[in-house]
Design a protein around this motif. Structure first.
Motif, short mmCIF file in Angstrom:
data_model
loop_
_atom_site.label_atom_id
_atom_site.label_comp_id
_atom_site.label_asym_id
_atom_site.label_seq_id
_atom_site.Cartn_x
_atom_site.Cartn_y
_atom_site.Cartn_z
N GLN A 137 0.80 -1.14 -0.01
CA GLN A 137 -0.04 0.01 0.06
C GLN A 137 0.86 1.03 0.11
OE1 GLN A 137 -2.35 -0.83 3.63
NE2 GLN A 137 -4.33 -1.31 2.12
N ILE A 138 1.93 1.53 0.73
CA ILE A 138 2.71 2.48 0.69
C ILE A 138 3.52 2.51 -0.60
CG2 ILE A 138 5.24 3.20 1.69
CD1 ILE A 138 4.09 2.16 4.33
N LEU A 139 3.84 1.54 -1.24
CA LEU A 139 4.38 1.70 -2.57
C LEU A 139 3.53 2.25 -3.71
CD1 LEU A 139 6.88 -1.82 -2.55
CD2 LEU A 139 7.68 0.76 -2.67
N SER A 140 2.15 1.43 -3.38
CA SER A 140 1.29 2.32 -4.60
C SER A 140 0.96 3.65 -4.23
CB SER A 140 -0.04 1.31 -4.21
OG SER A 140 0.09 0.28 -4.48
N ARG A 141 0.90 3.99 -2.94
CA ARG A 141 0.51 5.33 -2.58
C ARG A 141 1.95 6.27 -3.09
NH1 ARG A 141 -0.11 6.17 3.33
NH2 ARG A 141 2.11 7.20 3.10
N TYR A 142 3.00 5.78 -2.98
CA TYR A 142 4.51 6.43 -3.36
C TYR A 142 4.42 6.66 -4.93
CZ TYR A 142 9.31 7.53 -4.28
OH TYR A 142 10.36 8.24 -4.54
N GLU A 143 3.83 5.55 -5.71
CA GLU A 143 3.71 5.41 -6.99
C GLU A 143 2.93 6.57 -7.56
OE1 GLU A 143 3.53 2.50 -10.93
OE2 GLU A 143 2.73 2.15 -8.88
N GLU A 144 1.67 6.73 -6.81
CA GLU A 144 0.81 7.84 -7.35
C GLU A 144 1.24 9.06 -7.14
OE1 GLU A 144 -2.65 6.83 -5.08
OE2 GLU A 144 -3.03 4.89 -6.10
N GLN B 93 5.16 10.50 4.13
CA GLN B 93 5.38 9.91 5.55
C GLN B 93 4.78 8.82 5.48
OE1 GLN B 93 7.00 11.44 8.21
NE2 GLN B 93 7.75 12.85 6.48
N PHE B 94 5.31 7.58 6.44
CA PHE B 94 4.75 6.41 6.51
C PHE B 94 4.70 5.84 7.76
CE2 PHE B 94 8.85 5.24 5.55
CZ PHE B 94 9.33 4.46 6.46
N THR B 95 3.71 5.12 8.42
CA THR B 95 4.15 4.25 9.54
C THR B 95 3.76 2.88 9.34
OG1 THR B 95 3.43 6.22 10.80
CG2 THR B 95 3.49 4.30 12.08
N LEU B 96 4.53 2.03 9.87
CA LEU B 96 4.26 0.74 9.81
C LEU B 96 4.43 -0.11 11.16
CD1 LEU B 96 6.28 -0.23 6.64
CD2 LEU B 96 3.93 -0.33 6.94
N GLU B 97 3.51 -0.98 11.48
CA GLU B 97 3.56 -1.58 12.80
C GLU B 97 4.68 -2.82 12.52
OE1 GLU B 97 0.82 -4.14 15.90
OE2 GLU B 97 -0.10 -2.59 14.47
N VAL B 98 5.44 -3.17 13.40
CA VAL B 98 6.34 -4.29 13.49
C VAL B 98 6.12 -5.10 14.71
CG1 VAL B 98 7.94 -3.13 11.61
CG2 VAL B 98 8.49 -2.93 14.18
N ASP C 249 10.15 9.02 6.18
CA ASP C 249 9.81 9.21 4.85
C ASP C 249 10.84 8.21 3.99
OD1 ASP C 249 12.16 10.52 5.17
OD2 ASP C 249 11.41 12.50 4.60
N LEU C 250 10.47 7.88 2.89
CA LEU C 250 11.33 6.98 2.24
C LEU C 250 12.62 7.49 1.78
CD1 LEU C 250 8.48 5.30 -0.09
CD2 LEU C 250 9.69 4.29 1.83
N SER C 251 12.98 8.76 1.70
CA SER C 251 14.09 9.24 1.41
C SER C 251 15.39 9.13 2.61
CB SER C 251 14.29 10.94 1.02
OG SER C 251 13.70 11.50 2.01
#
Length: 153
Positions: A80-87, A100-105, A136-138
């Motif tokens: 989902q994060i990758l799809s949002r990033y692509e959009e 920005q993203f937040t993932l539960e681990v 963030d991904l950067s």
């Protein structure tokens, strides 16, 4: 009696029968008529759908996917994060870098036993709660933070 062991042969992908190359009729399987020529057009379908520019994007997705999944993130959330990033990258590349993203681990056994400080309220807690990675991904690293059970709700 001559043995056909050393005669070149193949398995027809259509009928799954063993076919000797000297029995082919016009480059086709004598049983079902499927074309067994080397250039039967199956690879050209993939060449048309995949462009050279897609290769870089696929490598990036694989790298990000492996990076987050190795930390225990849910693969569905990573996609989902990758799809949002692509959009975002298609609309405005500058915004995509700051996404920005937040993932539960999951927490390790050792982490479950140690006292943790909540990233939201600052309380120290021992049991419950959840661990998250965010940023963030950067950014080169994504630190793991903890959220207490009362802030999780």
């Amino acid at each position: 009696m001559t043995s056909r062991m050393h005669t070149p042969h193949t398995t027809c992908p259509s009928c799954h029968e063993e076919v000797f190359l000297d029995e082919l009729v016009g480059g086709r399987c004598p049983l079902c008529g499927y074309s067994l020529d080397d250039d039967d057009g199956t690879c050209s379908e993939y060449e048309e759908t995949l462009e050279r520019s897609d290769l870089g994007w696929m490598i990036f997705q694989l790298f990000v996917f492996n990076r987050f999944c190795s930390r225990g993130a849910n693969p569905f959330q990573v996609m989902q994060i990758l799809s949002r990033y692509e959009e975002l990258a298609q609309c405005n590349p500058a915004d995509a870098e700051k996404m920005q993203f937040t993932l539960e681990v999951p927490m390790s056994r050792w982490e479950r036993l140690l006292p943790k400080r909540c990233a939201k309220c600052g309380r120290i807690f021992f049991t419950g709660g959840k661990a998250v990675i965010s940023g963030d991904l950067s950014a080169p690293e994504h630190p793991k933070t903890y959220i207490c059970p009362s802030c999780c709700q």
